[in-house]
Write an enzyme that holds these catalytic residues in place. Sequence first.
Site, PDB file in Angstrom:
ATOM      1  N   ALA A 147       0.843  -1.195   0.000  1.00 16.71           N
ATOM      2  CA  ALA A 147       0.000   0.000   0.000  1.00 16.71           C
ATOM      3  C   ALA A 147       0.878   1.245   0.000  1.00 16.71           C
ATOM      4  CB  ALA A 147      -0.901  -0.002   1.229  1.00 16.71           C
ATOM      5  N   PHE A 194       5.132   3.933   2.167  1.00 17.81           N
ATOM      6  CA  PHE A 194       4.685   2.633   1.659  1.00 17.81           C
ATOM      7  C   PHE A 194       4.703   1.591   2.766  1.00 17.81           C
ATOM      8  CE2 PHE A 194       9.298   2.699   1.113  1.00 17.81           C
ATOM      9  CZ  PHE A 194       9.690   1.454   1.565  1.00 17.81           C
ATOM     10  N   CYS A 240      -7.904  -0.139   1.724  1.00 16.96           N
ATOM     11  CA  CYS A 240      -7.865   1.060   0.883  1.00 16.96           C
ATOM     12  C   CYS A 240      -9.247   1.428   0.347  1.00 16.96           C
ATOM     13  CB  CYS A 240      -6.870   0.901  -0.261  1.00 16.96           C
ATOM     14  SG  CYS A 240      -5.195   0.597   0.332  1.00 16.96           S
TER      15      CYS A 240
END
Length: 241
Positions: free
Chosen positions: A160, A174, A191
């Site tokens: 992600a 990240f 998400c």
Amino acid sequence: MNRSLEIIDLGLKDYQETWDFQESLFQNILHIKSNNRKDNLEQATPNYLLFVEHPHVYTLGKSGHIENLLISEEKLKAINAKFYKINRGGDITYHGPGQIVGYPILDLENFFTDIHKYLRLLEEMIIRTLAEYGLKAERSKGETGVWLDVGTPFARKICALGVRASRWVTMHGFALNVNTDLGYFDNMIPCGIKGKAVTSLNVELGKVEISMEEVKEKLLKHFLVLFEAEVKQEENHHISL
């Protein structure tokens, strides 16, 4: 332009403590830039890359929806997890042990002034790292992060991304699943994207555990190439906040 990079490995560190530390580095760079403009100075701005693992925590970006957290405050306590609303882009994500979280705190004016290029290079760093393990990772159109088997019913997310930038200074970053307990993702809609699975490097390779240090070394190698940067200090070091 200063393209040297200070690497700070925080080990396992509480999310709030790490966020505060990020914020202090971020604000210091902004302060230097402000003074440079105000007093017509040319003091170089530093760049940092933090590596960290967090205890179980869910974070919600400023454009996210709380409905994507599927458990109550009581259940959070029961599974020993925390929850924070934060100032990065993106929706909800999970951090926990076995996941490499990277926070580049860069003055992009030392590199390039293009936030989309910045995100694409972070994705490319992950893609190249995973390729060294024999995995074909890729981007998914309209969705940040790094995925496997894009465009198939088996698409799954392995990394992600969510960043904040102000006056070309970045924070957040990240989260790459390496040896992550994927069960914690069941408590959210990752998400904010329904129907998409998540995975981790050890699951994909069919191994109990992957060396976190080895993965960090590969990530750093590709980061330095992609950003045309150099390490300020030869070795990673642990610090106490």
